[in-house]
Design an enzyme around this catalytic site. Structure first.
Site, PDB file in Angstrom:
ATOM      1  N   LYS A 299      36.491  49.844 -41.321  1.00 28.89           N
ATOM      2  CA  LYS A 299      37.332  49.425 -42.574  1.00 28.89           C
ATOM      3  C   LYS A 299      38.843  49.885 -42.240  1.00 28.89           C
ATOM      4  O   LYS A 299      39.715  49.202 -42.437  1.00 28.89           O
ATOM      5  CB  LYS A 299      36.822  49.695 -43.731  1.00 28.89           C
ATOM      6  CG  LYS A 299      37.348  49.422 -44.972  1.00 28.89           C
ATOM      7  CD  LYS A 299      36.448  49.962 -46.338  1.00 28.89           C
ATOM      8  CE  LYS A 299      37.351  49.622 -47.457  1.00 28.89           C
ATOM      9  NZ  LYS A 299      37.208  50.413 -48.476  1.00 28.89           N
ATOM     10  N   GLY A 300      39.078  51.133 -42.073  1.00 26.87           N
ATOM     11  CA  GLY A 300      40.348  51.776 -41.487  1.00 26.87           C
ATOM     12  C   GLY A 300      40.912  52.087 -42.771  1.00 26.87           C
ATOM     13  O   GLY A 300      40.671  52.308 -43.712  1.00 26.87           O
TER      14      GLY A 300
END
Ligand code: B12
Ligand code: B12
Ligand SMILES: Cc1ncc(COP(=O)(O)O)c(C=O)c1O
Ligand SMILES: Cc1ncc(COP(=O)(O)O)c(C=O)c1O
Lengths: 261, 531, 531, 261
Positions: A130-131
């Protein structure tokens, strides 16, 4: 941007006016004398003239103050100390390529929150696909093998897992800072690794959290400190630089420079 | 403001008695009529100077005294101003006293010209020459108005209402410009340059670019030009026409109004009574100047902002709520009489109720809705808390948020952005940035809350609004009971608790009753626009 | 909370389909039933320790290990806990192994006692002795409950709803006490002492007064006593009973719940799934402990606070709005099944929508009203923005103001006061004072705004509320589609995005399936209270 | 209250933690280097450790910062400088009595706002019957003859009126402080009075306004400065003390003491 010797002052509404706002509580009842005490503190902070524009009693023993005024300090732009990035910022593509070329194997990264800290959002932002801030997390990098150990991990647990996973780098998050919990835990962690590994073979130790001072790596015994708003790309780029570009395994001291960015 | 006048139409309606509303307007008209007659019967040095500015006279002498002052003072010495300065001035020019107005003013200043009142054909000649000159000035104003309309079409207008109105007040036009541009980039739709304190008491308009105002920057033609140019530049970049505001009120209302028209300012603070009440300027002087200046604004397509907010800085916002309404009704009457259209009436009101008063927020809603409903097509100017702001900037920031909320819920046209440092300093760059962030949050998060906001017909809010309207009617009736109506009411402290007798105050000596042969082409041409 | 349950009745009603509402409740019951059965079929070390605490065993050994842990571990070593510790323990006492529980624990600790499971008459004797001891403990809890009711009558209750709920978190009980008293004087109706980080992962309850917590203070019986006494003193001065809150959740839910009852705490954070999701505690362990702890709360007249706010700190508050509703429905089911009454259900929800989202404020209103209407008689706990708070404390102070406004407009029962320094530090004294000033302004200025707040049946707000309810029903149906229902749903990350398998997580080894001869007088006596 | 040598520190949430909040703008674009510059300024103000918790670009050339941290200065309570009231606080009754007894005539008080300042609310709060904070204004005192000259008064005007009214005391208000207008105007005013009156016969000069520092009387050439939140009673009491208790007409310097209130 800042030629040697260039100085600036805070800006209220005119260049050079040096205006700042300050608020604090003093453990004294609200009297005229207390306002004088607030003015004295402001003066010691270099504010002159200092206007105590607000004073409010909080119970019988404390008073809250708001002070405005002109601070007489100069900001010397060429004396600003920050931890520079002395290596290129890589895209996931470039990072993967560099690792494949330079190392011919995947890098093993182990991460988690140690101590009683249960704030995983930060480390997840760095590790999970997702970051963060639009950048994919480290799990997205083909050449990185990421093991996210989650929260409230004991230091011994972390060390063992790092050894099992033959970790090249260990990423630790610390968000709670009350009573310097983050510093205490980090030092304990780095000490434990130096103990458990032969000198020079210690994995790259990285710690991060919103309230860390990035220039403290040395003190904390880690290789690098990341703070507020770090993005996964910055971390990946650093990993490649430290573990691939420079001799793998070698512990790199953070370059803390004087002067222009 | 077409956008606006539609947006607020679907605002929650208060249950007001149309008869009461009509009655209030009628009473305001009856109170205002005699004042208009008074204005028609007098002229002032500033009206005459404004006329010369329209005719093209500008600049100042070595001491910085404007040529218009020099010339008018000279004429006044010889013939008085009761006939208007045009006949003597153009008569002198016709007689070859000088090649143009500038030269004439210079000679007059050193006393080398004598002015006389022309008679017969000479008078006719002078009058038509003057008319020609003044008409050219009005044409310049007309073309600036067209230019505005063109640029608004070209660059686009403010994205929504309320328009976001921000103040700059460094005192230095060269600090003002970048700050105004920054504010515009940050989202301001309107920039107001606060005047240096006390300019309203100067009986002349300073000349040139200025850098040393106190708590504000002098209103000068050059400062107007510089700031308008700076904002045009930014408007072009932003693709959004950013409006510029300044202050007409004071001893030079007619002249500053004229300069605003010539330099394409977009809004002007112009209140029919502010000068009287808050600057102790003579009532007659103010009313005469006010009418002329509003005729110029009407012609220039400028939106006026009235100053009802000021009452609430000295009087209590609950007790005196009806004085605000009465002042709005009077301002509306005087404005329309002077030829201004509804969309040009930025009638003022403010969020000045003591925040510790129970239900203060709902009282503010009631007052704001009353104004909204009494003047459905006027771009009301909603002004932030000031007197109850303190050094507690956190509390101040919160109050400003609830002020913004009232603005959003009641469809105000112009929102003067409040500053958390109101009680401390003239706004800092960061105060403005924080204030805009505050407005953006409220507009974005609560902008449509009015859809769910339905004051019940006999609930707290409607009841309060009806009460204020009733008190306003009583007050207007009380005013009319005075022998000389409004003038006496002003004299005995009806507004903002200040007593201002008709024969007192500053600038009275600059007023003259018009003679039967009074001639002023500007007035004549502008009357056309009036009701 | 009788006051409250009336106040919110006149809140604006959303147009919800009663059939949908009933359906949602039925689905929640169906999802919860198997979990209750699971709970009835198991016991845990903490349940057994809580039972011993009820029977009067307290204190700790030299290393600070509580005697209840020592004793339960010893019994467990000899007989296991599947029969309950009561039979072996009172059998040993009957056999003269020790004069009382304390002595027995001490001996057990050094291994000088062997425990066996009594049979026949011996068992009957042990059981009745145990029942006698445990009953005494429950009586103490009953008397504390009466004491609370008496003091509330004597000193008076909170003046209005929402109750103002403030947090102290210095880590040092002796700093906490003056701060809590200051907060109460400043207007707090409820004081919550945040626990030291990680206490929830300790499988024992620390002993004595503590001064060294991290970002919170340890929950110990002595800390409970000290703080309750401090607040009693202040309550008496203020003529207003100030409530005290702490946290049950974690590996020691049953014991902490017991201590809370014994020390007359008034509210406890107690969520059916928090430990599972946010502390990776084994699901079975949590559900068993949770049920016992809630039975104790029910008996003690304690209001529980559930932790739905936590979901929104990891998941998006708009996308995951329905997970909050589902969790509330489950918490309601589990709570009522455990014998809690509506007035004891402080169901949680929070103002966590990204403030940059268009119409975010109205979305918050929709969510808050949905909860209000689904649980009309529960004192909902409304929690402030946290994840979207930043170092911009001015913006934070504003956001908290609008959070307070939603609380006022939607009739929340408990308002957890937001701090402008949320993103920076644990609250400072001044943060708390500023925060209360914020609440006071909003309640006083806008407290009655709900009278004018009428969401239209098919307007933005009602539509959004209906949508969230529909999504909740879908989710509940999805949960029921899982083979093992809720347990599998938790395992695959349905809540707060965390995956928690039924056989994973901390504390599983402390769980045992009850044997047929399981004996626990506490459970038996408490079951009486349950549905 | 403060025994000699007693020192205190700001209070965040623990005694002695020294925590303060600061905000300011620096005229630099928002970069990592700018955050370092903010930290440098905080350090110069004595804040260590300093946490830059918020940084926001305001256009291309300015950045706004919020900083939290521990200030290492001590507040020395016995070194606090304030202007003490070294005379009793009198009720209107007592004040009137003192004047009647001590002077056998009414005191003439002339007041107004000089320069371009039009903020009359402050001076009116002191002079008008209506008063301030529940206290009646000076006009309410039978033994005071008050002449309120209103706003935007020129200094020469003020001097003439003072002479005409044979003023015992002149009260001047200054609210606008931008470019130190209040200081400039006050000095001009006091100078004009020294010029217009024979030495030693100058009426008692009092200036007030929310942003004055009460210890500046000497510098400004006035007898007394009153600041934020002054009440009419405080002013009346001072008038009686200075013009009746001490030798009438004599110009009294403000007693600026060190130490406990
Ligand atoms: C979400 C949250 C929680 C959630 C956590 C859920 C979860 N699974 O993480 C819950 C509700 C469980 C929680 C509980 C508590 N919390 Co909390 N919580 C927060 C909150 C609101 C947001 C934190 C967050 O997610 N930030 C977003 C992430 C992306 O930012 P970040 O952590 O800074 O990470 C970034 C950088 O720092 C960096 N980074 C971080 N770690 C690492 C590691 C590496 C290796 C690298 C390279 C980079 C890096 O990269 C990230 C991306 O840029 C903050 C307040 C706030 N608004 O900040 C309080 C806050 C952190 N919590 C706090 C506290 C005290 C608690 C509690 C102890 C008590 C309480 N208040 O309830 C409990 C117990 C938690 C525990 N045992 O540790 C305090 C900490 C105070 C302090 N400075 O000591 C805060 C500041 C709130 C407050 N003012 O009291 N909390
Ligand atoms: C009311 C007000 C006005 C009214 C004034 C009406 C009137 N007749 O007085 C109006 C609307 C006309 C006005 C106009 C302007 N104002 Co104004 N105004 C204010 C406001 C909101 C309140 C001031 C007030 O009445 N305080 C209440 C009184 C009771 O408090 P006080 O003045 O401090 O007085 C007390 C003490 O100081 C002391 N005291 C004061 N004087 C004296 C004298 C003596 C002898 C003694 C013993 C004691 C004493 O006793 C009083 C009672 O305790 C302030 C903002 C704020 N909230 O403070 C801005 C403010 C003062 N105004 C300001 C400015 C700049 C202006 C303008 C120049 C531009 C503008 N913003 O519009 C214009 C022009 C005014 C001019 N030419 O001087 C600035 C000043 C900035 C600065 N520090 O330089 C302020 C701070 C607002 C701001 N942040 O920009 N203003
Ligand atoms: C209508 C109007 N005119 C003028 C002003 C400013 O006037 P001055 O320049 O006299 O301060 C104001 C101030 O608020 C105003 O409301
Ligand atoms: C229901 C519930 N229990 C417990 C806690 C705190 O648990 P811990 O002590 O594990 O931080 C929270 C935190 O917000 C909660 O919401």
């Amino acid at each position: 941007m800042s030629e040697p010797g260039s100085v600036i002052r805070p800006y209220g509404d005119t260049t050079g006016d040096g205006m700042v706002q300050v608020s604090f509580t003093l453990p004294v009842p609200h009297t005229k004398h207390a306002e004088g005490a607030a003015a004295q503190l402001a003066a010691k902070m270099g504010i002159d003239p200092a206007l105590v524009v607000h004073a409010k009693a909080m119970g019988p023993a404390f008073t809250f103050f708001v002070v405005y005024g002109r601070v007489n300090h100069l900001v010397e732009l060429d004396r600003v100390r920050i931890v520079e990035r002395d290596h290129p910022l890589l895209s996931p593509k470039e990072a993967n390529l560099a690792i494949r070329k330079g190392l011919r194997r995947r890098l093993a990264v182990v991460g988690g929150c140690i101590g009683s800290d249960a704030h995983t959002v930060g480390i997840d932002a760095i590790l999970n696909i997702k970051g963060f801030a639009g950048e994919k997390g480290l799990e997205y990098y083909r050449e990185l093998r990421v093991v996210n150990l989650g929260a409230q991990l004991s230091v011994p647990e972390l060390v063992t897992r790092a050894q099992q996973e033959r970790a090249d780098a260990v990423l630790v998050s610390q968000v709670v800072t009350q009573r310097e919990a983050h510093l205490v835990n980090t030092k304990e962690m780095s000490a434990a690794f130096r103990e458990a590994y032969p000198a020079g073979r210690v994995p790259l130790l990285i710690v991060g959290g919103p309230r860390f001072d990035e220039s403290m790596a040395g003190e904390l015994g880690v290789d690098r400190v990341f703070s507020r708003g770090t993005t996964p790309g910055e971390v990946a780029s650093y990993l490649v630089d430290a573990l691939v570009t420079r001799r793998p395994g070698r512990v790199v001291a953070p370059t803390s420079t004087e002067g222009n960015p | 403001m077409s956008t606006r006048s539609t947006t607020h139409r679907n605002r929650p309606a208060l249950d007001l008695d149309p008869v009461a509303v009509r009655k209030a307007r009628t009473l305001a008209r009856r109170a205002g009529r005699p004042i208009v007659r008074l204005a028609q019967q007098h002229t002032t040095v500033s009206v005459e100077r404004a006329t010369l500015r329209l005719a093209g006279l500008s600049g100042a002498d070595a001491e910085g005294t404007p040529w218009v002052n020099r010339l008018v003072d000279a004429v006044r010495g010889d013939t008085g101003i009761e006939h208007g300065v045009c006949l003597p001035v153009w008569h002198a020019l016709a007689g070859g006293a000088a090649g143009d107005l500038g030269e004439l003013a210079a000679k007059a200043a050193v006393g080398s010209v004598r002015f006389t009142l022309p008679q017969g054909r000479a008078a006719v000649r002078a009058r038509s020459a003057a008319t020609k000159a003044v008409t050219a000035g009005l044409k310049r104003i007309d073309s600036r108005r067209c230019e505005r309309e063109r640029l608004v079409r070209k660059w686009g207008d403010a994205p929504r209402t309320p328009w976001i109105y921000l103040i700059v007040a460094t005192g230095d036009i060269y600090e003002d410009m970048p700050q105004a541009q920054a504010a515009a980039r940050a989202g301001a739709d309107v920039i107001a340059v606060i005047r240096s304190t006390g300019q309203s008491l100067l009986d002349f308009v300073p000349e040139g670019a200025t850098r040393e105002g106190f708590a504000g920057t002098y209103a000068t033609q050059e400062n107007f030009r510089l700031m308008r140019a700076a904002l045009d530049q930014t408007s072009a970049q932003l693709g959004r026409y950013v409006r510029l505001t300044n202050y007409a009120s004071g001893l030079c209302m007619p002249e500053i109004a004229t300069l605003a028209g010539l330099e394409r300012l977009d809004m002007m603070l112009n209140d029919s009574m502010y000068g009287i009440l808050f600057r102790d300027i003579n009532p007659v002087r103010t009313f005469v100047d006010q009418r002329f200046s509003r005729q110029v604004h009407a012609r220039a397509g400028i939106i006026i902002n009235t100053g009802e907010d000021n009452y609430l800085t000295t009087a209590d916002a609950v007790d005196a709520a009806h004085t605000v309404t009465v002042s709005q009704l009077l301002n509306e009457f005087f404005a329309k009489e002077a030829g201004l259209a509804d969309w040009q009436l930025g009638l003022g009101h403010a969020f000045e109720i003591n925040p510790d008063v129970e239900d203060s927020f709902r009282l503010e809603l009631a007052h704001a809705l009353l104004a909204r409903q009494l003047f459905p097509d006027a771009p009301l100017k909603w002004m932030p808390p000031t007197r109850h702001m303190t050094g507690d900037v956190f509390r101040g920031y919160l109050l400003d948020g609830f002020f913004n909320l009232v603005g959003a819920m009641t469809g105000q046209g112009i929102l003067l952005v409040g500053m958390m440092t109101e009680a401390v300093v003239t706004p800092w760059l960061s105060d403005r940035d924080l204030a805009l962030q505050n407005v953006r949050y409220v507009m974005n998060a609560c902008g449509n809350l009015h859809e769910d906001f339905r004051p019940t017909p006999d609930g707290f809010i409607s009841t309060r609004a009806r009460q204020v309207l009733a008190e306003s009617i009583e007050l207007l009736e009380a005013i009319l009971r005075h022998e000389r109506g409004l003038l006496d009411a002003i004299a005995d402290g009806t507004f903002g608790l200040m007593k201002r007798p008709a024969d007192g105050g500053r600038g009275l000596d600059g007023v003259a009753r018009r003679a039967d042969d009074y001639c002023n082409p500007a007035s004549e041409l502008l009357e056309a626009g009036s009701e």
